[in-house]
Design an enzyme around this catalytic site. Structure first.
Site, PDB file in Angstrom:
ATOM      1  N   ARG A 145      35.175  16.025  25.386  1.00  0.00           N
ATOM      2  CA  ARG A 145      36.085  17.160  25.256  1.00  0.00           C
ATOM      3  C   ARG A 145      37.317  16.709  24.488  1.00  0.00           C
ATOM      4  NH1 ARG A 145      37.830  20.525  30.605  1.00  0.00           N
ATOM      5  NH2 ARG A 145      39.075  18.670  31.021  1.00  0.00           N
ATOM      6  N   ARG A 160      43.656  13.227  40.450  1.00  0.00           N
ATOM      7  CA  ARG A 160      43.989  14.550  39.897  1.00  0.00           C
ATOM      8  C   ARG A 160      43.156  15.660  40.540  1.00  0.00           C
ATOM      9  NH1 ARG A 160      42.548  11.962  34.872  1.00  0.00           N
ATOM     10  NH2 ARG A 160      40.838  13.458  34.811  1.00  0.00           N
ATOM     11  N   HIS A 206      38.056  11.687  32.009  1.00  0.00           N
ATOM     12  CA  HIS A 206      37.623  12.835  32.813  1.00  0.00           C
ATOM     13  C   HIS A 206      36.127  12.730  33.087  1.00  0.00           C
ATOM     14  CE1 HIS A 206      38.258  16.633  34.696  1.00  0.00           C
ATOM     15  NE2 HIS A 206      37.559  17.347  33.838  1.00  0.00           N
ATOM     16  N   ASP A 257      38.183  50.130  38.998  1.00  0.00           N
ATOM     17  CA  ASP A 257      39.236  50.163  40.023  1.00  0.00           C
ATOM     18  C   ASP A 257      38.728  50.443  41.435  1.00  0.00           C
ATOM     19  OD1 ASP A 257      41.153  50.119  37.793  1.00  0.00           O
ATOM     20  OD2 ASP A 257      40.397  52.153  37.470  1.00  0.00           O
ATOM     21  N   TYR A 315      28.436  54.844  38.649  1.00  0.00           N
ATOM     22  CA  TYR A 315      28.060  54.889  37.229  1.00  0.00           C
ATOM     23  C   TYR A 315      26.611  54.433  37.046  1.00  0.00           C
ATOM     24  CZ  TYR A 315      32.962  55.415  35.829  1.00  0.00           C
ATOM     25  OH  TYR A 315      34.234  55.869  35.639  1.00  0.00           O
ATOM     26  N   LYS A 339      46.719  24.497  36.817  1.00  0.00           N
ATOM     27  CA  LYS A 339      46.441  25.336  35.646  1.00  0.00           C
ATOM     28  C   LYS A 339      45.894  26.693  36.068  1.00  0.00           C
ATOM     29  CE  LYS A 339      42.152  22.743  35.389  1.00  0.00           C
ATOM     30  NZ  LYS A 339      41.591  21.458  34.972  1.00  0.00           N
ATOM     31  N   CYS A 392      33.081  49.614  39.780  1.00  0.00           N
ATOM     32  CA  CYS A 392      33.853  50.306  38.744  1.00  0.00           C
ATOM     33  C   CYS A 392      35.073  49.463  38.381  1.00  0.00           C
ATOM     34  CB  CYS A 392      34.342  51.663  39.243  1.00  0.00           C
ATOM     35  SG  CYS A 392      33.109  52.696  40.034  1.00  0.00           S
TER      36      CYS A 392
END
Ligand SMILES: *Cc1c(COP(=O)(O)O)cnc(C)c1O
Length: 383
Positions: free
Chosen positions: A135, A225, A163, A319, A270, A35, A317
Site C-alpha cells: 500500500r 496501533r 503494516h 429514511d 419499494y 480515522k 428505504c
C-alpha cells in the site's frame, strides 16, 4: 435530539478496550486509530476521553483535515497521519503539528522543503516500510538509504513502521511472521547505520494493528496501533484470538414510528419485494440507508424491539425501514407500539445485534458497518 435515530457511544467501554490493548503490550506506547471519525464513533469525544483517562500516547488519522479537527478541539497529543500525504497538504499538516509518513526520496524531499518553509528544523517523521501490504512504504532493502536521506535533509526520524494485512487470522500466521522478520531486520539495519553515524536510535518502532495486538506480540516494537479493538470488535470475528474481553461501544437506536396490519398477499416497500404470507403486523422505523443502514439489509437484517428480533420486511428505504412483527390474527394486538425503542445495532435485553452480524449479511466487515453510520445519526456519549 430531535431525530429519534441516534447512536449511544459508551466511552467507558472504549477506555476499557484501550486498557486491554495496553495489558497486551506492556511498556509500549499506544497509538489509537481515530480515522474516519473513530470508525464512526466520533473522533473528538473519543480523543478527549482517552486523553482525560491518560490512556493514549498517539492518535492515528487518515487525512490532514482529520488531524486538524483534533487540534482545533484542543487535543495536543502527537498525531500520526497513517496514509500518504500529498505535497499540497504538507504546509497545513506541519502547521497543525501532524506527523506524516515518508516512503521515498520524493516524499522526504517534499517534507524537508515544507519544514524549511515553516521554519521547523528537525521536523519529526516516520518512515513507512512495506513488508507485504503493498500500500505505502519503501522496500525493506531501501530502508537504510531512506533513513540516511531523512537525517541528511535535517528531519528527525522518529519512527519506523510497517503494516500487516493478515495479522487477524491464524491463516496468516506464516505470512505475518515473515513480514515481522523482514521489518525487524530492516529496523536493525537502520539502527546500526544510525549508531555508525553517531545518531541516536529511532525511538518509535511499530507494526501492530488490532490483529497483531491480539495475536502477534512483537517484543522489539515500542508502540502498537490498535483500531477496531478499541471500539469493541475483534478484526476477524472467527479467526482472531481473544486473549482479552472487549466491550462493544456503540448502540444504534431508533423508535417505532408506525404500526399497521398488512393483509395476506399485500406487499411492503419499494419494488414490492416482500409479500405478507398471512395477515401480519408491520412496524415502520425511521432509519434507512440515508443513515447508513445499508440497503443490502433489505429482506435480510433484523432489529430488536422489546427484547425480540424482528426481520426487515422489504427494501430498506432512504429514511425508513419496515419490520415484520408476525401474524395479526383477528382481535390480536401488535407486539410493539409506536414510540417503542428499536435497537439497530447493539444490545437490548438479552438480545444483541453486533456489527459482525450486520457485516456478515452485507458481505463486509464490522469496520465498514460502524463507519457507514452517517452524520445525520447524532452521537450521544456516556462515560
Ligand atoms: C487503520 C490502521 C490501523 C488500525 O487497524 P485495526 O485493524 O483497526 O486495528 C493500524 N495501522 C494502520 C497503518 C492503519 O491504517
Amino acid at each position: 435530539m430531535l431525530y429519534a435515530t441516534h447512536a449511544e457511544v459508551n466511552l467507558a467501554a472504549i477506555a476499557h478496550n484501550v486498557r486491554q490493548a495496553r495489558s497486551l503490550a506492556p511498556g509500549k506506547k499506544v497509538l489509537v486509530a481515530l480515522k474516519a471519525q473513530a470508525y464512526g464513533h466520533g473522533a473528538v469525544p473519543v480523543a478527549r476521553h482517552l486523553v482525560a483517562e491518560g490512556l493514549v500516547d498517539w492518535f492515528g488519522v487518515a487525512t490532514t483535515p482529520e488531524g486538524i479537527e483534533l487540534r482545533d478541539a484542543g487535543i495536543d497529543t502527537p498525531i500520526l497521519r497513517l496514509s500518504h500525504c500529498f505535497p499540497e497538504e504538507l504546509d497545513a499538516a506541519i502547521a497543525a503539528d501532524i506527523t506524516v509518513p515518508v516512503v521515498d526520496a520524493t516524499t522526504i524531499d517534499e517534507l524537508a522543503r515544507a519544514a524549511d518553509r515553516a521554519g521547523r528544523s528537525a521536523y519529526p517523521v516516520h518512515l513507512a516500510i512495506d513488508t507485504g501490504m503493498r500500500r505505502i512504504g519503501c522496500e525493506p532493502r531501501d530502508a537504510v538509504a531512506m533513513a540516511g536521506l531523512v537525517a541528511e535533509r535535517g528531519l528527525d526520524l522518529q519512527g519506523l513502521f510497517t503494516h500487516l494485512p493478515i495479522s487477524d487470522t491464524p491463516r496468516g500466521d506464516e505470512f505475518t511472521r515473515a513480514q515481522l522478520a523482514r521489518f525487524l531486520a530492516a529496523v536493525r539495519d537502520v539502527q546500526q547505520a544510525r549508531a555508525d553515524a553517531g545518531l541516536a536510535p529511532v525511538p518509535l518502532v511499530h507494526a501492530s494493528n488490532s490483529g497483531a495486538v491480539l495475536g502477534h506480540p512483537v517484543p522489539e516494537c515500542t508502540m502498537v496501533r490498535p483500531g477496531i479493538m478499541v471500539y469493541g470488535y475483534y478484526p476477524d470475528p472467527e479467526g482472531t484470538p481473544r486473549p482479552v474481553e472487549l466491550q462493544q461501544a456503540l448502540t444504534w437506536k431508533s423508535r417505532v414510528s408506525f404500526v399497521k396490519r398488512v393483509l395476506a398477499g399485500e406487499t411492503v416497500g419499494y419494488g414490492r419485494t416482500w409479500t405478507a404470507p398471512e395477515d401480519s403486523w408491520v412496524a415502520t422505523v425511521p432509519v434507512g440507508y440515508g443513515d447508513g443502514f445499508s440497503r443490502l439489509n433489505s429482506n435480510r437484517g433484523r432489529m430488536l424491539v422489546g427484547g425480540a428480533g424482528y426481520p426487515v420486511a422489504g427494501r430498506v428505504c432512504m429514511d425508513q425501514t419496515m419490520l415484520d412483527l408476525g401474524p395479526a390474527t383477528p382481535g390480536s394486538q401488535p407486539p410493539v407500539k409506536v414510540g417503542d425503542e428499536v435497537v439497530v445495532l447493539g444490545r437490548q435485553g438479552d438480545q444483541a445485534i453486533g456489527a459482525d452480524e450486520l457485516a456478515g449479511l452485507m458481505g463486509t466487515i464490522s469496520y465498514e458497518v460502524t463507519c457507514l453510520i452517517n452524520q445525520r445519526v447524532e452521537r450521544v456519549y456516556r462515560d
